[in-house]
Design an enzyme around this catalytic site. Sequence first.
Site: not given
Length: 423
Positions: A60-62, A92, A230, A276, A303, A307
């Site tokens: 996830h690179l956001r 996402n 995952h 998760n 994964d 955050h």
Amino acid sequence: MRTLIRNGTAIINGRAEKTNILIEEDLVISTKADPEAKADKIIDADGLYVLPGLVDAHCHLRDPGYEYKEDIISGTRSAARGGFTSIACMPNTNPPVDNAAVVRYIIEKSRKEGCVNVFPIGAITKGLEGNELSEMGFMREAGIVAVSDDGKPVMNSDVMKKALIYAGQFGLPVISHCEDLNLTDNGCMNEGLTSTILGLRGIPSVSEDVMVAREILLSQYTGVPVHIAHVSTKISVELIRQAKKRGIKVTAETCPHYFTLTEEACRDYNTNAKMNPPLRSRDDLEAVIEGLKDGTIDIIATDHAPHHFDEKNVEFEKAANGIVGFETALALSYTELVDKGHLSLSQMIDKLTVNPANMLKIDKGKIERGKPADIILVDFDNEYRVDVSKFASKSKNSPFDGFKVKGRVKTTIVGGNIVYEDI
Ligand code: DOR
Ligand code: ZN
């Protein structure tokens, strides 16, 4: 400009061999170069492994939207520090990657400002909402390599069936985040003794298992391959093992945290151990390792889920799911799997290079003459403690701070350029 990587150890056909690699501009021009070959730059790799740059099938690179957690610049620097030269990022973001414009944004920004190869993954459904299929064809033209609603399952089985058929027509791999939200029922850690002791609502492992079973059945029904993201439970591993035996086109990944930590890491309400799917039991962890050993689990993915401190520095129930992964994945895999004798070095490297590249159908994960020089130099004898304050990622949410690990990335080369050096 010619670079010679001299005297390193490569893994060739599963065996360690001394090697000299010659790079001209961005390409590998020889994998059996003369150690005295003329070069503008010579890298002495004596005592180091010279390996293909790692390929991450799941991060996830956001960017766009959550740049306070990570962006393409910091995320790719973090990847390079971890030895990853090609990474596939999940959709996402905000806005989510469900149309060609966002795909183009990620590709352009990565080319201009990123330091590793970035391969966007598009959403399966519009807005990641699980209802209407996204414009997979347009996104494919713009450059996505796969589709996924990761972070969420596609709860409606009919939508998932149609997604497989539709993605299959474009040759796009479908990556499934397997979770039955009704069974998860607002749980925040694995259901078991630890959740009872902590007084936290549990997520039963069957929440993952039923969806793994569904994806296998839908793949069998449609004839379209499916990739399970995952994997964390014993029953998931067994379902995938049996499906592969029956010839169903299923592939699977797990992440370092599922073979290094159990739910016990959530003791003391440690939100850096919240993710998760959640960390599971010792039995599950052992089954994941068995799955890696017998080839049921093809891929180790990070994964990588950065955050902000403030999103973790709250009550356990309210904390965000996920951990930063790039900068610990290789060392954790080596320490837990190779050093402990579960996998050979060559098996581990395959799960971090060619296997993810094959699943994503990208021409990466090998050192080959005539191909872009994406290469890493690694010292597997180097033992050290993980220090999150040194991470290149903007976020520091890792449960591995202070962990003793073996395996340090010394140099990362992407397209012939050194993008990271441990000095
Ligand atoms: O722990 C997780 N974090 N799991 C997911 O599925 C999503 C990810 C995120 O985006 O933070
Ligand atoms: Zn996920």
